[in-house]
Design an enzyme around this catalytic site. Structure first.
Site, mmCIF file in Angstrom:
data_model
loop_
_atom_site.group_PDB
_atom_site.id
_atom_site.type_symbol
_atom_site.label_atom_id
_atom_site.label_comp_id
_atom_site.label_asym_id
_atom_site.label_seq_id
_atom_site.Cartn_x
_atom_site.Cartn_y
_atom_site.Cartn_z
ATOM 1 N N CYS A 2 -29.650 62.425 -46.572
ATOM 2 C CA CYS A 2 -29.410 62.722 -45.133
ATOM 3 C C CYS A 2 -30.578 62.024 -44.244
ATOM 4 C CB CYS A 2 -29.388 64.006 -44.892
ATOM 5 S SG CYS A 2 -28.478 65.412 -45.595
ATOM 6 N N ARG A 27 -29.716 54.987 -46.999
ATOM 7 C CA ARG A 27 -29.962 56.081 -47.894
ATOM 8 C C ARG A 27 -29.014 57.051 -48.519
ATOM 9 N NH1 ARG A 27 -35.005 58.096 -45.351
ATOM 10 N NH2 ARG A 27 -34.482 60.340 -45.875
ATOM 11 N N TRP A 75 -25.491 63.733 -46.310
ATOM 12 C CA TRP A 75 -25.155 63.802 -47.768
ATOM 13 C C TRP A 75 -24.841 65.039 -48.163
ATOM 14 C CZ3 TRP A 75 -27.190 65.299 -52.456
ATOM 15 C CH2 TRP A 75 -26.800 64.389 -53.780
ATOM 16 N N ASN A 101 -32.288 67.896 -42.489
ATOM 17 C CA ASN A 101 -32.286 67.230 -44.102
ATOM 18 C C ASN A 101 -32.950 68.496 -44.825
ATOM 19 O OD1 ASN A 101 -31.635 65.021 -42.646
ATOM 20 N ND2 ASN A 101 -33.308 63.928 -43.116
ATOM 21 N N GLY A 102 -32.343 68.404 -45.987
ATOM 22 C CA GLY A 102 -33.070 69.348 -46.999
ATOM 23 C C GLY A 102 -32.198 70.493 -47.102
ATOM 24 N N GLU A 478 -32.863 51.078 -68.435
ATOM 25 C CA GLU A 478 -32.680 50.406 -67.135
ATOM 26 C C GLU A 478 -31.590 49.859 -66.825
ATOM 27 O OE1 GLU A 478 -33.958 51.440 -64.262
ATOM 28 O OE2 GLU A 478 -33.711 49.608 -62.873
ATOM 29 N N LYS A 482 -28.638 50.719 -64.218
ATOM 30 C CA LYS A 482 -28.347 49.689 -63.250
ATOM 31 C C LYS A 482 -26.723 49.645 -63.060
ATOM 32 C CE LYS A 482 -30.757 49.624 -61.418
ATOM 33 N NZ LYS A 482 -32.029 50.020 -61.033
ATOM 34 N N GLU A 485 -24.768 52.800 -62.235
ATOM 35 C CA GLU A 485 -24.493 53.478 -60.853
ATOM 36 C C GLU A 485 -24.025 52.660 -59.893
ATOM 37 O OE1 GLU A 485 -28.555 54.026 -59.164
ATOM 38 O OE2 GLU A 485 -29.491 52.143 -59.841
ATOM 39 N N HIS A 501 -28.250 55.789 -85.870
ATOM 40 C CA HIS A 501 -28.296 57.195 -85.925
ATOM 41 C C HIS A 501 -27.360 57.983 -85.265
ATOM 42 C CE1 HIS A 501 -32.154 57.113 -88.512
ATOM 43 N NE2 HIS A 501 -32.462 56.248 -87.663
ATOM 44 N N LYS A 600 -30.506 56.826 -51.425
ATOM 45 C CA LYS A 600 -31.629 55.932 -51.810
ATOM 46 C C LYS A 600 -32.781 56.935 -52.074
ATOM 47 C CE LYS A 600 -33.955 52.162 -52.153
ATOM 48 N NZ LYS A 600 -33.696 51.489 -53.752
HETATM 49 O O1 M6R Z 1 -37.816 56.583 -54.830
HETATM 50 P P1 M6R Z 1 -37.897 56.965 -56.235
HETATM 51 O O2 M6R Z 1 -38.368 55.744 -56.873
HETATM 52 O O3 M6R Z 1 -38.747 58.214 -56.336
HETATM 53 O O4 M6R Z 1 -36.390 57.335 -56.646
HETATM 54 C C1 M6R Z 1 -36.058 57.824 -57.781
HETATM 55 C C2 M6R Z 1 -34.660 57.596 -58.096
HETATM 56 O O5 M6R Z 1 -34.097 58.371 -57.408
HETATM 57 C C3 M6R Z 1 -34.300 56.011 -58.312
HETATM 58 O O6 M6R Z 1 -35.068 55.287 -58.810
HETATM 59 C C4 M6R Z 1 -32.744 55.858 -58.703
HETATM 60 O O7 M6R Z 1 -32.515 56.060 -59.900
HETATM 61 C C5 M6R Z 1 -32.409 54.591 -58.345
HETATM 62 N N1 M6R Z 1 -31.059 54.686 -57.734
HETATM 63 C C6 M6R Z 1 -32.115 53.808 -59.394
HETATM 64 O O8 M6R Z 1 -31.731 52.414 -59.100
#
Ligand code: M6R
Length: 605
Positions: A2, A27, A75, A101-102, A478, A482, A485, A501, A600
């Site tokens: 949000c 965000r 959100w 927000n929250g 990672e 990527k 997502e 395994h 974000k």
């Molecule tokens: O802002 P942060 O680095 O604390 O965020 C952590 C994760 O939410 C963030 O890295 C998320 O996994 C990304 N979308 C990855 O691309």
């Protein structure tokens, strides 16, 4: 997640609020809305499911005049994304509007109590409970808006950043925060409010970051006043933003993600600048706290998502160079794991946004238990940067694409420098290797068109496996994150030797495997892993060091990266992984900058 925008001044607020909401789109959100108080103190409300652009067109036929307003991108947490659940929410008497927000954890208890007093609710949200509570208290106690907000927040359990307007309290916005960020921009004849500085930078560089348990009383013709929730005056610390509007634009790229991938030669240069001095690494955060680092019995890294992957690489770096035991924890697990922490421990919190709720909670816990907490953040002035005892900024500039790219390479670069800075000897070769990173990144990015072509072959597969070893096992995690997502293709990352395994059962001609195989100590071992995949009919995309003939002969595709020190190789291999995810997602027609369901900065649990 949000986003809040607010404006109070002499200009028409609607265009300012909408521009601010656009700035916060990165965000992640699913509905948007505005509440405006006009010259006759009428409250005007417009909200709709979908994008800010839809809200804008919905408002075209509406009267949105007024110079005081609050706005929101939602959100969904409580209740599905629809027009009714969108913010702002308005009290039953139609006088008070709120954006929030929250999450309000005890909203059900409060709701039941209000319903007993005859309150009716329109939405499923926790936020509506708060605005009804404010109205109820204001009415029954015949108190001011700020008193009603203060009293209501005293009854709330949870996290919030709120902005409130009231048609019976003209010329005023009340804002408050607990665990969810709010920034106030001080202009010449207007005051701005936002979840981060991006909506404010167009108008002023003077900002005040609201702290937890603070309430801001923002009035049209009076200086800003901030009090604590127990009604004591707070210090107002006006800071100057170091952010430029051009950093928030795409600069000719079709997507922020691609721009951010291609920015990496310069962002890594910015991360390194002034920190590699005469073959030594100088980090002021370490220099100022050297005894803490020297005496540390262990280091615990806490982070989420991509930042957690960077933490795994950091563990290896610190074990190799600083010879200190390191563990890496998901912040969300750490906070509930009854951890054993002492004052001889250093907790390193890694976060791009500096606002991740789980990481922030882990920091609070670690500090309570006596640990020294060191932050590695990107967002300057963020909650995590301010909550930690000391730290190092990665300085890669605002990251707008939801998929973290340049922040990841910045985090790993800073972790490498941190590992070397803890032991203050000269590190001639490694400092040269660090300084060489920007040009190696530039060279690696030349793979872009090869990867774009390659991505056509894999656009419509349903699963991907990513394998890596040693320093590049986290790179496999990672790479898989990527891809999943932004392309919604299921992908798993594994340490290559673990494949036998279990995951080896998945391998057939329909499952491509990305193998991260630069020329390092485990090179021969990873060749065997590739052979195991090939023997079962799987196709292999291998990321290899330039000139690697052995793997070229067995893999289906090789992506050649320049030779790089093993401990820095995750930075270089992340580039083809980012590009592969990007091009596959684009070919699938996905919205790479704002993937579905993702935010974000994850400011709720
Ligand atoms: O802002 P942060 O680095 O604390 O965020 C952590 C994760 O939410 C963030 O890295 C998320 O996994 C990304 N979308 C990855 O691309």
């Amino acid at each position: 997640m949000c986003g809040i925008v607010g404006y109070i001044g002499n200009s028409q607020c609607f265009p300012i609020l909408i521009k601010g909401l656009h700035r916060l789109e990165y965000r992640g959100y699913d509905s948007a809305g505005v509440a405006i108080i006009d010259a006759e103190n009428q409250l005007k409300l417009c909200k709709s499911r979908g994008k800010v652009a839809e809200l804008e067109s919905f408002c075209q036929s509406k009267d949105v005049s007024g110079t005081i307003g609050i706005a929101h991108t939602r959100w969904a947490t409580h209740g599905e994304p629809n027009d009714t659940n969108a913010h702002p929410h308005v009290s039953a008497d139609g006088n008070i509007a709120i954006v929030h927000n929250g999450t309000i954890e005890n909203y059900n208890v409060l709701k039941r109590a209000l319903m007993k007093h005859g309150c009716e609710f329109k939405s499923e949200t926790d936020t509506e409970v708060l605005v009804q509570l404010i109205q109820y208290i204001k009415q029954n106690n015949s108190c001011t808006l700020v008193e009603a907000v203060t009293e209501s927040l005293g009854q709330v359990v949870g996290a919030y950043a709120i902005a409130v307007v009231d048609r019976n309290t003209p010329g005023t916005i009340i804002a408050a925060r607990k665990s969810s960020p709010l920034v106030i921009g001080i202009g010449d004849d207007a005051t701005y409010l936002a979840s981060d500085a991006t909506p404010i930078i167009d108008y002023t560089d003077k900002v005040v970051y609201l702290n937890d348990d603070e309430i801001a009383i923002i009035k049209k013709d009076e200086p800003l006043r901030v009090i604590t929730t127990d009604n004591k005056p707070s210090n107002i610390d006006i800071q100057t933003l170091k952010l430029s509007v051009s950093q928030l634009e795409k600069g000719g790229y079709p997507h922020f993600m691609l721009k951010e991938i291609f920015e990496q030669p310069s962002t890594i240069e910015d991360s390194i600048r002034g920190r590699v001095v005469n073959n030594r690494i100088e980090l002021s955060g370490v220099n100022l706290n050297r005894s803490k680092f020297v005496d540390a019995e262990r280091i615990i890294i806490v982070a989420c998502g991509t930042s957690w992957h960077a933490g795994l690489i950091g563990k290896r770096l610190m074990q190799d160079f600083a010879r200190v035991p390191v563990s890496v924890e998901y912040a969300s697990e750490f906070r509930y794991s009854n951890p054993v922490i002492s004052s001889r421990d250093i907790v390193i919190a890694i976060s791009q946004s500096g606002e991740t709720a789980d990481t922030l909670a882990a920091i609070t816990l670690a500090k309570k238990m006596g640990a020294f907490v060191y932050g590695i953040c990107n967002a300057v002035g963020s909650s995590i940067a301010r909550a930690t005892d000391s730290g190092t900024y990665i300085h890669v500039g605002p990251e707008i694409g939801v998929a973290s790219t340049k922040a990841f390479t910045g985090q790993v670069t800073v972790l490498a420098m941190l590992a070397l800075a803890i032991d203050p000897g000269t590190v001639e070769q490694l400092s040269k290797d660090i300084e060489a990173l920007p040009s190696l990144i530039k060279e690696t990015l030349k793979l872009n068109s090869t990867i774009e072509n390659l991505s056509s072959t894999y656009t419509y597969v349903h699963n991907f496996l990513y394998l890596g070893r040693g320093y590049n096992y986290p790179s496999a995690l990672e790479g898989a994150l990527k891809l999943k997502e932004i392309s919604y293709i299921h992908a798993e990352g594994y340490p290559a030797a673990e494949m036998k395994h279990g995951p080896i059962a998945l391998i057939d001609h329909e499952l491509p495997t990305v193998v991260i195989a630069p020329n390092d100590d485990l090179h021969d071992k990873i060749i065997s892993n590739i052979q195991q995949v090939k023997a079962r009919g799987g196709s292999v995309i291998a990321i290899v060091t330039k000139g690697d003939k052995a793997i070229k002969e067995i893999a289906d595709h090789t992506l050649e990266i320049p030779k790089v020190a093993e401990c820095l190789s995750p930075i270089i291999v992340s580039l083809p992984l980012q590009l592969l995810a990007y091009h596959i997602a684009i070919k699938k027609g996905c919205n790479v900058d704002m993937p579905r369901n993702l935010a974000k900065s994850v400011t709720v649990e």
